[in-house]
Design an enzyme around this catalytic site. Structure first.
Site, PDB file in Angstrom:
ATOM      1  CG  ASN A  47      58.829  58.499  22.812  1.00 21.69           C
ATOM      2  OD1 ASN A  47      58.305  59.536  23.219  1.00 21.69           O
ATOM      3  ND2 ASN A  47      60.088  58.447  22.401  1.00 21.69           N
ATOM      4  CE  LYS A  94      58.682  62.685  24.651  1.00 21.10           C
ATOM      5  NZ  LYS A  94      59.403  62.127  23.483  1.00 21.10           N
ATOM      6  CG  PHE A 107      62.914  62.995  14.451  1.00 20.72           C
ATOM      7  CD1 PHE A 107      62.857  63.724  15.633  1.00 20.72           C
ATOM      8  CD2 PHE A 107      64.071  62.255  14.188  1.00 20.72           C
ATOM      9  CE1 PHE A 107      63.914  63.732  16.532  1.00 20.72           C
ATOM     10  CE2 PHE A 107      65.136  62.260  15.087  1.00 20.72           C
ATOM     11  CZ  PHE A 107      65.052  63.006  16.261  1.00 20.72           C
ATOM     12  NE  ARG A 158      68.211  57.914  27.929  1.00 19.95           N
ATOM     13  CZ  ARG A 158      67.689  58.604  26.910  1.00 19.95           C
ATOM     14  NH1 ARG A 158      67.256  59.841  27.090  1.00 19.95           N
ATOM     15  NH2 ARG A 158      67.591  58.068  25.723  1.00 19.95           N
ATOM     16  CB  THR A 176      63.954  56.275  21.318  1.00 22.54           C
ATOM     17  OG1 THR A 176      65.082  56.721  22.067  1.00 22.54           O
ATOM     18  CG2 THR A 176      63.263  57.470  20.665  1.00 22.54           C
ATOM     19  NE  ARG A 208      60.482  56.935  25.614  1.00 20.30           N
ATOM     20  CZ  ARG A 208      61.681  57.459  25.439  1.00 20.30           C
ATOM     21  NH1 ARG A 208      62.765  56.687  25.426  1.00 20.30           N
ATOM     22  NH2 ARG A 208      61.823  58.774  25.268  1.00 20.30           N
ATOM     23  CD  GLU A 229      66.746  67.746  28.648  1.00 15.13           C
ATOM     24  OE1 GLU A 229      67.163  67.401  27.532  1.00 15.13           O
ATOM     25  OE2 GLU A 229      66.208  66.941  29.435  1.00 15.13           O
ATOM     26  CG  HIS A 231      62.381  64.346  27.601  1.00 14.37           C
ATOM     27  ND1 HIS A 231      63.213  64.321  26.513  1.00 14.37           N
ATOM     28  CD2 HIS A 231      63.063  64.975  28.602  1.00 14.37           C
ATOM     29  CE1 HIS A 231      64.366  64.923  26.842  1.00 14.37           C
ATOM     30  NE2 HIS A 231      64.285  65.329  28.093  1.00 14.37           N
ATOM     31  CE1 TYR A 251      62.754  66.210  22.674  1.00 15.57           C
ATOM     32  CE2 TYR A 251      60.665  67.365  22.559  1.00 15.57           C
ATOM     33  CZ  TYR A 251      61.436  66.300  23.011  1.00 15.57           C
ATOM     34  OH  TYR A 251      60.875  65.325  23.806  1.00 15.57           O
TER      35      TYR A 251
HETATM   36  N1  UDP Z   1      61.862  60.900  17.703  1.00 16.91           N
HETATM   37  C1  UDP Z   1      61.150  60.707  16.527  1.00 16.91           C
HETATM   38  N2  UDP Z   1      61.726  59.946  15.536  1.00 16.91           N
HETATM   39  C2  UDP Z   1      62.953  59.380  15.667  1.00 16.91           C
HETATM   40  C3  UDP Z   1      63.683  59.590  16.850  1.00 16.91           C
HETATM   41  C4  UDP Z   1      63.108  60.355  17.852  1.00 16.91           C
HETATM   42  O1  UDP Z   1      60.038  61.205  16.379  1.00 16.91           O
HETATM   43  O2  UDP Z   1      63.407  58.684  14.736  1.00 16.91           O
HETATM   44  C5  UDP Z   1      61.272  61.713  18.776  1.00 16.91           C
HETATM   45  C6  UDP Z   1      60.823  60.890  19.989  1.00 16.91           C
HETATM   46  O3  UDP Z   1      59.618  61.462  20.521  1.00 16.91           O
HETATM   47  C7  UDP Z   1      62.000  61.055  20.917  1.00 16.91           C
HETATM   48  C8  UDP Z   1      62.421  62.499  20.643  1.00 16.91           C
HETATM   49  O4  UDP Z   1      62.230  62.649  19.243  1.00 16.91           O
HETATM   50  O5  UDP Z   1      61.655  60.810  22.274  1.00 16.91           O
HETATM   51  C9  UDP Z   1      63.860  62.831  20.988  1.00 16.91           C
HETATM   52  O6  UDP Z   1      64.715  61.894  20.363  1.00 16.91           O
HETATM   53  P1  UDP Z   1      65.937  61.248  21.129  1.00 16.91           P
HETATM   54  O7  UDP Z   1      66.799  60.567  20.103  1.00 16.91           O
HETATM   55  O8  UDP Z   1      66.576  62.264  22.014  1.00 16.91           O
HETATM   56  O9  UDP Z   1      65.242  60.072  22.001  1.00 16.91           O
HETATM   57  P2  UDP Z   1      65.012  59.961  23.585  1.00 16.91           P
HETATM   58  O10 UDP Z   1      66.223  60.571  24.268  1.00 16.91           O
HETATM   59  O11 UDP Z   1      63.727  60.695  23.894  1.00 16.91           O
HETATM   60  O12 UDP Z   1      64.887  58.482  23.850  1.00 16.91           O
HETATM   61 MG    MG Z   2      67.018  62.449  24.006  1.00 15.55          MG
END
Ligand code: UDP
Ligand code: MG
Length: 146
Positions: free
Chosen positions: A114, A11, A59, A87, A93, A104, A128, A117, A51
């Site tokens: 973070n 990112k 968010f 992951r 996250t 992260r 994706e 992705h 997204y």
């Molecule tokens: N995100 C955020 N606030 C939140 C949760 C997620 O800004 O409370 C952002 C963060 O950059 C995250 C992305 O949105 O990586 C996608 O969220 P997801 O729940 O899919 O998390 P990930 O799969 O990336 O761990």
């Molecule tokens: Mg996700």
């Protein structure tokens, strides 16, 4: 399980920290193979589309702003159990809850910024990867080789 493909994005926060090389090395050291790679500065439309699953979340607007704030590195990965493996390497996250030694934990700042992705399931990984790479921009699947 078996051999899977997954989509990683380094990112804008991590690219800004000049961490793209370190993150790619961590990916390779973990035994995952880079099969597609490109740097892009996302348009608002590209980020919103990627997204879209989160469009109703509070968010979403901030996330799109963050993801378009600077270039990203989009990476297709292949390996045994690649989706869960990547992951696990990334950590949770929320970067503040991620252990040191995870991507992260080492490079992220908070729940939004973070560093990386990762796809969350085989079907999302397929969609994706196809969102960012066409067939000539990445290593062909083994079954497609002559
Ligand atoms: N995100 C955020 N606030 C939140 C949760 C997620 O800004 O409370 C952002 C963060 O950059 C995250 C992305 O949105 O990586 C996608 O969220 P997801 O729940 O899919 O998390 P990930 O799969 O990336 O761990
Ligand atoms: Mg996700």
């Amino acid at each position: 399980m078996g051999v899977e493909r997954t989509l990683a994005i380094i990112k804008p926060d991590a690219v800004e920290k000049n961490a793209a090389g370190a993150i790619l090395k961590a990916i390779q050291d973990a035994g995952l193979r880079v099969i597609g790679l490109k740097m892009l500065h996302l348009s608002e439309q590209q980020a919103r589309g990627f997204y879209a699953v989160h469009k109703a979340r509070p968010f979403y607007a901030d996330l799109v702003k963050f993801m378009t704030s600077g270039p990203v590195v989009v990476v297709a990965l292949e390996g045994e159990n690649a989706i869960a493996h990547w992951r696990e390497l990334m950590g949770p996250t929320d970067s503040t809850k991620a252990a040191k030694g995870t991507i992260r934990g080492d490079w992220g700042t908070d729940v939004e910024r973070n560093a990386a992705h990762g796809s969350d399931a085989p079907e999302t990984a397929r969609v994706e990867i196809a969102y960012w790479f066409n067939a000539t921009e990445m290593q062909a699947p083994v079954e497609a080789l002559p």
